[in-house]
Design a protein around this motif. Structure first.
Motif, PDB file in Angstrom:
ATOM      1  N   SER A  28       1.983  -2.684  21.228  1.00  0.00           N
ATOM      2  CA  SER A  28       1.103  -2.088  22.251  1.00  0.00           C
ATOM      3  C   SER A  28       0.488  -0.788  21.736  1.00  0.00           C
ATOM      4  O   SER A  28      -0.689  -0.517  21.994  1.00  0.00           O
ATOM      5  N   GLU A  29       1.247  -0.009  20.983  1.00  0.00           N
ATOM      6  CA  GLU A  29       0.713   1.229  20.418  1.00  0.00           C
ATOM      7  C   GLU A  29      -0.330   0.946  19.341  1.00  0.00           C
ATOM      8  O   GLU A  29      -1.314   1.663  19.209  1.00  0.00           O
ATOM      9  N   VAL A  30      -0.128  -0.111  18.559  1.00  0.00           N
ATOM     10  CA  VAL A  30      -1.120  -0.495  17.554  1.00  0.00           C
ATOM     11  C   VAL A  30      -2.403  -0.950  18.247  1.00  0.00           C
ATOM     12  O   VAL A  30      -3.508  -0.596  17.823  1.00  0.00           O
ATOM     13  N   ALA A  31      -2.284  -1.696  19.336  1.00  0.00           N
ATOM     14  CA  ALA A  31      -3.462  -2.133  20.098  1.00  0.00           C
ATOM     15  C   ALA A  31      -4.235  -0.927  20.626  1.00  0.00           C
ATOM     16  O   ALA A  31      -5.472  -0.882  20.540  1.00  0.00           O
ATOM     17  N   VAL A  32      -3.534   0.052  21.139  1.00  0.00           N
ATOM     18  CA  VAL A  32      -4.176   1.276  21.634  1.00  0.00           C
ATOM     19  C   VAL A  32      -4.862   2.009  20.481  1.00  0.00           C
ATOM     20  O   VAL A  32      -5.989   2.498  20.627  1.00  0.00           O
ATOM     21  N   CYS A  60       0.833  -1.213   0.000  1.00  0.00           N
ATOM     22  CA  CYS A  60       0.000   0.000   0.000  1.00  0.00           C
ATOM     23  C   CYS A  60       0.859   1.251   0.000  1.00  0.00           C
ATOM     24  O   CYS A  60       1.907   1.302   0.635  1.00  0.00           O
ATOM     25  N   GLY A  61       0.361   2.233  -0.705  1.00  0.00           N
ATOM     26  CA  GLY A  61       0.981   3.552  -0.743  1.00  0.00           C
ATOM     27  C   GLY A  61      -0.132   4.573  -0.846  1.00  0.00           C
ATOM     28  O   GLY A  61      -1.320   4.236  -0.771  1.00  0.00           O
ATOM     29  N   ARG A  62       0.233   5.807  -1.049  1.00  0.00           N
ATOM     30  CA  ARG A  62      -0.792   6.864  -1.141  1.00  0.00           C
ATOM     31  C   ARG A  62      -1.785   6.612  -2.276  1.00  0.00           C
ATOM     32  O   ARG A  62      -2.931   7.023  -2.205  1.00  0.00           O
ATOM     33  N   ASN A  63      -1.342   5.897  -3.317  1.00  0.00           N
ATOM     34  CA  ASN A  63      -2.219   5.671  -4.479  1.00  0.00           C
ATOM     35  C   ASN A  63      -3.349   4.683  -4.199  1.00  0.00           C
ATOM     36  O   ASN A  63      -4.379   4.723  -4.875  1.00  0.00           O
ATOM     37  N   SER A  94       6.471  -0.642  10.224  1.00  0.00           N
ATOM     38  CA  SER A  94       7.676  -0.764   9.408  1.00  0.00           C
ATOM     39  C   SER A  94       8.902  -0.281  10.170  1.00  0.00           C
ATOM     40  O   SER A  94       8.794   0.484  11.129  1.00  0.00           O
ATOM     41  N   ASN A  95      10.051  -0.709   9.690  1.00  0.00           N
ATOM     42  CA  ASN A  95      11.313  -0.196  10.218  1.00  0.00           C
ATOM     43  C   ASN A  95      11.894   0.869   9.285  1.00  0.00           C
ATOM     44  O   ASN A  95      13.025   1.281   9.447  1.00  0.00           O
ATOM     45  N   GLN A  96      11.101   1.303   8.303  1.00  0.00           N
ATOM     46  CA  GLN A  96      11.509   2.314   7.341  1.00  0.00           C
ATOM     47  C   GLN A  96      10.453   3.410   7.266  1.00  0.00           C
ATOM     48  O   GLN A  96       9.293   3.185   7.593  1.00  0.00           O
ATOM     49  N   SER A  97      10.829   4.552   6.781  1.00  0.00           N
ATOM     50  CA  SER A  97       9.859   5.602   6.510  1.00  0.00           C
ATOM     51  C   SER A  97       9.075   5.214   5.260  1.00  0.00           C
ATOM     52  O   SER A  97       9.669   4.847   4.244  1.00  0.00           O
ATOM     53  N   VAL A  98       7.759   5.258   5.350  1.00  0.00           N
ATOM     54  CA  VAL A  98       6.904   4.862   4.232  1.00  0.00           C
ATOM     55  C   VAL A  98       5.954   6.015   3.928  1.00  0.00           C
ATOM     56  O   VAL A  98       5.369   6.607   4.844  1.00  0.00           O
ATOM     57  N   ALA A  99       5.773   6.324   2.651  1.00  0.00           N
ATOM     58  CA  ALA A  99       4.928   7.439   2.228  1.00  0.00           C
ATOM     59  C   ALA A  99       3.450   7.024   2.217  1.00  0.00           C
ATOM     60  O   ALA A  99       2.911   6.636   1.179  1.00  0.00           O
ATOM     61  N   VAL A 100       2.835   7.069   3.380  1.00  0.00           N
ATOM     62  CA  VAL A 100       1.402   6.810   3.519  1.00  0.00           C
ATOM     63  C   VAL A 100       0.827   7.834   4.487  1.00  0.00           C
ATOM     64  O   VAL A 100       1.541   8.379   5.320  1.00  0.00           O
ATOM     65  N   ASP A 101      -0.465   8.080   4.362  1.00  0.00           N
ATOM     66  CA  ASP A 101      -1.128   9.060   5.220  1.00  0.00           C
ATOM     67  C   ASP A 101      -1.970   8.367   6.285  1.00  0.00           C
ATOM     68  O   ASP A 101      -3.158   8.658   6.448  1.00  0.00           O
ATOM     69  N   VAL A 102      -1.360   7.423   6.977  1.00  0.00           N
ATOM     70  CA  VAL A 102      -1.993   6.717   8.087  1.00  0.00           C
ATOM     71  C   VAL A 102      -0.974   6.679   9.220  1.00  0.00           C
ATOM     72  O   VAL A 102       0.220   6.906   8.989  1.00  0.00           O
ATOM     73  N   PRO A 103      -1.406   6.381  10.442  1.00  0.00           N
ATOM     74  CA  PRO A 103      -0.429   6.273  11.532  1.00  0.00           C
ATOM     75  C   PRO A 103       0.637   5.223  11.215  1.00  0.00           C
ATOM     76  O   PRO A 103       0.344   4.170  10.642  1.00  0.00           O
ATOM     77  N   GLN A 108      -4.051   3.443  -0.629  1.00  0.00           N
ATOM     78  CA  GLN A 108      -4.301   3.256   0.810  1.00  0.00           C
ATOM     79  C   GLN A 108      -5.780   3.398   1.170  1.00  0.00           C
ATOM     80  O   GLN A 108      -6.278   2.668   2.031  1.00  0.00           O
ATOM     81  N   GLN A 109      -6.508   4.280   0.511  1.00  0.00           N
ATOM     82  CA  GLN A 109      -7.934   4.436   0.814  1.00  0.00           C
ATOM     83  C   GLN A 109      -8.742   3.268   0.277  1.00  0.00           C
ATOM     84  O   GLN A 109      -9.590   2.719   0.980  1.00  0.00           O
ATOM     85  N   SER A 110      -8.510   2.864  -0.961  1.00  0.00           N
ATOM     86  CA  SER A 110      -9.286   1.767  -1.536  1.00  0.00           C
ATOM     87  C   SER A 110      -9.005   0.439  -0.819  1.00  0.00           C
ATOM     88  O   SER A 110      -9.888  -0.411  -0.730  1.00  0.00           O
ATOM     89  N   LYS A 111      -7.822   0.270  -0.276  1.00  0.00           N
ATOM     90  CA  LYS A 111      -7.478  -0.946   0.460  1.00  0.00           C
ATOM     91  C   LYS A 111      -7.813  -0.838   1.953  1.00  0.00           C
ATOM     92  O   LYS A 111      -7.614  -1.796   2.693  1.00  0.00           O
ATOM     93  N   LYS A 112      -8.295   0.321   2.385  1.00  0.00           N
ATOM     94  CA  LYS A 112      -8.688   0.567   3.781  1.00  0.00           C
ATOM     95  C   LYS A 112      -7.516   0.386   4.751  1.00  0.00           C
ATOM     96  O   LYS A 112      -7.652  -0.221   5.812  1.00  0.00           O
ATOM     97  N   LEU A 113      -6.370   0.911   4.359  1.00  0.00           N
ATOM     98  CA  LEU A 113      -5.189   0.863   5.219  1.00  0.00           C
ATOM     99  C   LEU A 113      -5.404   1.778   6.411  1.00  0.00           C
ATOM    100  O   LEU A 113      -5.734   2.954   6.246  1.00  0.00           O
ATOM    101  N   ILE A 114      -5.235   1.229   7.628  1.00  0.00           N
ATOM    102  CA  ILE A 114      -5.426   2.042   8.842  1.00  0.00           C
ATOM    103  C   ILE A 114      -4.131   2.279   9.597  1.00  0.00           C
ATOM    104  O   ILE A 114      -4.082   3.131  10.484  1.00  0.00           O
TER     105      ILE A 114
END
Length: 179
Positions: A156-160, A124-127, A139-148, A129-135
């Motif tokens: 634990s942070e994902v669970a929260v 998933c990427g910005r192109n 990752s251990n890398q910087s990824v260009a997405v507009d989600v947390p 992420q919405q259609s795939k319902k990425l929430i």
């Protein structure tokens, strides 16, 4: 409480199962009951050749259930693959959260696990992420997405994040549902 299904997606060897192993107990610490579904695109055998349950299945039983004081397992022949929603409704109806490994094309919210050592780019990427319902992206890398975005050890942070976004939970010294 309403059941929610989340698909943990990522390419092969991205670390999906490892992340799920961390996420399950974190959700349970919040008081949520958790079920899991592993998608396998191929035929698989869960039973051991020669064992009684295997022998009964080979003899033609369409469904074989193995029961003990600690576990129940079912092996059932099906005429078609069951959807994730059908599995959640029939086999995991008593769970608050269903975590599914795979199911990239389902209509459920997704959390992607991505490690650059395993692949050049995430699913998933910005192109899309919405259609795939990425929430969320793990990752251990910087990824260009507009989600947390979370690190590979941030279960634990994902669970929260799930508890806040999907259950309306708030934290003020201790977790409480927001009704």
């Amino acid at each position: 409480m309403t059941q929610h299904i989340f698909c943990i997606i990522g390419k092969k060897k991205a670390g999906k199962t490892t992340f799920l192993e961390k996420l399950v107990p974190e959700l349970q610490k919040l008081g949520l009951t958790v079920g899991a579904v592993k998608h396998d695109a191929h035929t698989f055998e869960m039973d051991v050749k020669g064992k009684d349950s295997w022998r009964l299945k080979q003899a033609g039983a369409e469904t074989v259930v193995v029961s003990s004081p600690e576990r129940v397992a079912m092996i059932q022949s099906v005429d078609r693959e069951r959807s994730l929603e059908e599995l959640a409704e029939t086999l995991l109806a008593d769970k608050d959260v269903v975590l599914a490994e795979g199911y990239f094309n389902s209509d459920q919210p997704k959390i992607e696990v991505f490690r650059q050592e395993a692949h050049d780019h995430p699913l998933c990427g910005r192109n899309n992420q919405q259609s795939k319902k990425l929430i969320a992206m793990v990752s251990n890398q910087s990824v260009a997405v507009d989600v947390p975005k979370f690190g590979l050890d941030d279960a634990s942070e994902v669970a929260v994040h799930i508890a806040r976004k999907y259950y309306g939970w708030v934290y003020s010294g201790m977790w409480a549902t927001h009704d």
